[in-house]
Scaffold this active site. Structure first.
Site, PDB file in Angstrom:
ATOM      1  N   GLU A 193      -7.998 -31.412  -7.565  1.00 21.74           N
ATOM      2  CA  GLU A 193      -8.914 -32.150  -8.438  1.00 21.74           C
ATOM      3  C   GLU A 193      -8.288 -32.442  -9.791  1.00 21.74           C
ATOM      4  O   GLU A 193      -8.455 -33.534 -10.349  1.00 21.74           O
ATOM      5  CB  GLU A 193     -10.212 -31.361  -8.628  1.00 21.74           C
ATOM      6  CG  GLU A 193     -11.141 -31.358  -7.439  1.00 21.74           C
ATOM      7  CD  GLU A 193     -11.812 -32.695  -7.225  1.00 21.74           C
ATOM      8  OE1 GLU A 193     -12.956 -32.885  -7.667  1.00 21.74           O
ATOM      9  OE2 GLU A 193     -11.189 -33.571  -6.596  1.00 21.74           O
ATOM     10  N   THR A 247     -13.874 -42.143 -10.778  1.00 19.18           N
ATOM     11  CA  THR A 247     -14.296 -41.074 -11.690  1.00 19.18           C
ATOM     12  C   THR A 247     -13.679 -41.221 -13.072  1.00 19.18           C
ATOM     13  O   THR A 247     -14.363 -41.065 -14.100  1.00 19.18           O
ATOM     14  CB  THR A 247     -13.932 -39.706 -11.090  1.00 19.18           C
ATOM     15  OG1 THR A 247     -14.604 -39.561  -9.830  1.00 19.18           O
ATOM     16  CG2 THR A 247     -14.347 -38.576 -12.022  1.00 19.18           C
TER      17      THR A 247
END
Length: 379
Positions: A193, A247
């Site tokens: 991530e 994102t």
């Protein structure tokens, strides 16, 4: 009812199998901590099992990791949950053609967007997490091949990158006997991530652990699992428009500062949401989820039709509606599946009429398990 907190500490005892660890974790409350050195840099200890370069116990196995809903309105970067039925799949296989101690991605399949993903394991969420698991296990004798099947669209706001990472981490861990703890699996996924979408655990936490999670601290990292009571009905209406919201782009829209009044209000809503989860109060979950006044107002205008979609959901009877993660998926909550389908239909219509976007809808439950193996071939 008190919140149940579950340990995912680097100092916890490693159990022999991933599923056994999960059953043990669900048996009773424990405090959970995972620590990292600093933002974006993960400190990983050697597995408590003491096993180095373990032999594979399967030739191949297939894992699944669920979609996740991060933020849940006012819980930006510290609340999230896993949802059932949709997610990513990874098949991990011991492969003689892959250099020992390394990971290769043999294939990527799935729906729209899967073809955009790199097969270079250093630039693929599944590959990065798998490499980290191999490193933590000190695997040197064999190589591993991955087949990633994307069940989630890219940039959907449903934790697509986290699902790939979680499925890969669990698959590779189980391939070699399941020596790593839940804590180490979360940390492996956080390495992924951090590289692709930012250092945040509100997707990978629930993707690995299942259920609702609260990120109490990021430095050191501490995750608390929140138990929604068994027997209570909770349905998520997920409506995903044909629109991609990366994102990093959506994070760029966030305000640079927050005034005290808004901070107090959002804090109270997040606290109410946590209390409602452990009490099983879906109406309060919805009311709190709908009440973000800091992040959602900045992001909603970037998703065509989102403001109208939320209005349509609430008018149709949803207890609450907000943006799932960074979007563009809209999530509403309700306690009745059939009513959820009607709410979803109104939301789909609103995306088309208000934003000019076609959208798909699904009504699903909470995933209480998280990433797991679904099939295997013995060694």
């Amino acid at each position: 009812m008190a919140a149940a907190a579950y340990s995912i500490s680097l100092t916890e005892l490693s159990l022999h199998r991933h599923q056994d660890r999960r059953r043990s974790a669900l048996a009773g409350p424990r405090l959970a901590t995972v620590r990292c050195c600093s933002k974006g840099q993960v400190a990983v200890a050697t597995s408590r099992s003491g096993v180095a370069d373990p032999s594979p116990v399967f030739t191949s196995l297939k894992s699944f990791a669920p979609a996740t809903v991060a933020n849940l309105g006012p819980g930006f970067d510290f609340l999230g949950c896993a949802v059932d039925g949709v997610g990513d799949y990874v098949t991990a296989s011991v492969e003689a053609s892959v250099r020992p101690g390394t990971v290769a991605i043999s294939a990527i399949s799935g729906g729209a967007g899967a073809s955009k993903l790199s097969r270079d394991p250093l630039w693929n969420c599944a590959g990065i997490a798998a490499i980290e698991v191999m490193r933590m296990l000190a695997v040197r004798s064999v190589g591993v091949s991955l087949h990633l099947h994307k069940g989630l669209p890219l940039g959907s706001g449903l934790g697509s990158s986290a699902a790939s990472a979680a499925a890969a981490a669990v698959a590779v861990n189980e391939l070699f006997g399941g020596h790593l703890s839940l804590s180490e699996l979360v940390l492996a996924c956080l390495v992924s991530e951090a590289k692709v979408s930012g250092y945040h655990a509100d997707n990978v936490g629930p993707a690995i652990m299942g259920g609702f999670v609260l990120i109490r601290s990021y430095d050191p990292l501490e995750i608390i699992r929140l138990d929604f009571p068994a027997g209570r009905e909770l349905f998520f209406v997920l409506v995903s428009p044909d629109f991609e919201a990366p994102t990093k782009k959506m994070r760029a829209a966030l305000p640079a500062g927050v005034n005290m009044k808004d901070h107090i209000f959002n804090s109270s809503q997040a606290a109410a949401l946590v209390a409602a989860v452990v009490q099983g109060d879906v109406k309060i979950i919805g009311a709190a989820l709908s009440s973000d006044i800091i992040v959602e107002p900045k992001r909603a205008p970037l998703i065509p039709g989102m403001v109208g979609v939320k209005k349509a959901a609430l008018e149709a009877g949803a207890f609450g509606c907000t943006i799932s993660g960074a979007g563009p998926t809209a999530v509403a909550v309700i306690n009745d599946e059939e009513k959820g389908k009607l709410i979803g239909d109104r939301m789909v219509e609103a995306f088309l009429s208000e934003g000019g976007l076609s959208a798909s809808m699904t009504v699903t439950r909470l995933d209480r398990v998280g990433a797991r193996v679904i099939s295997s071939s013995a060694n």
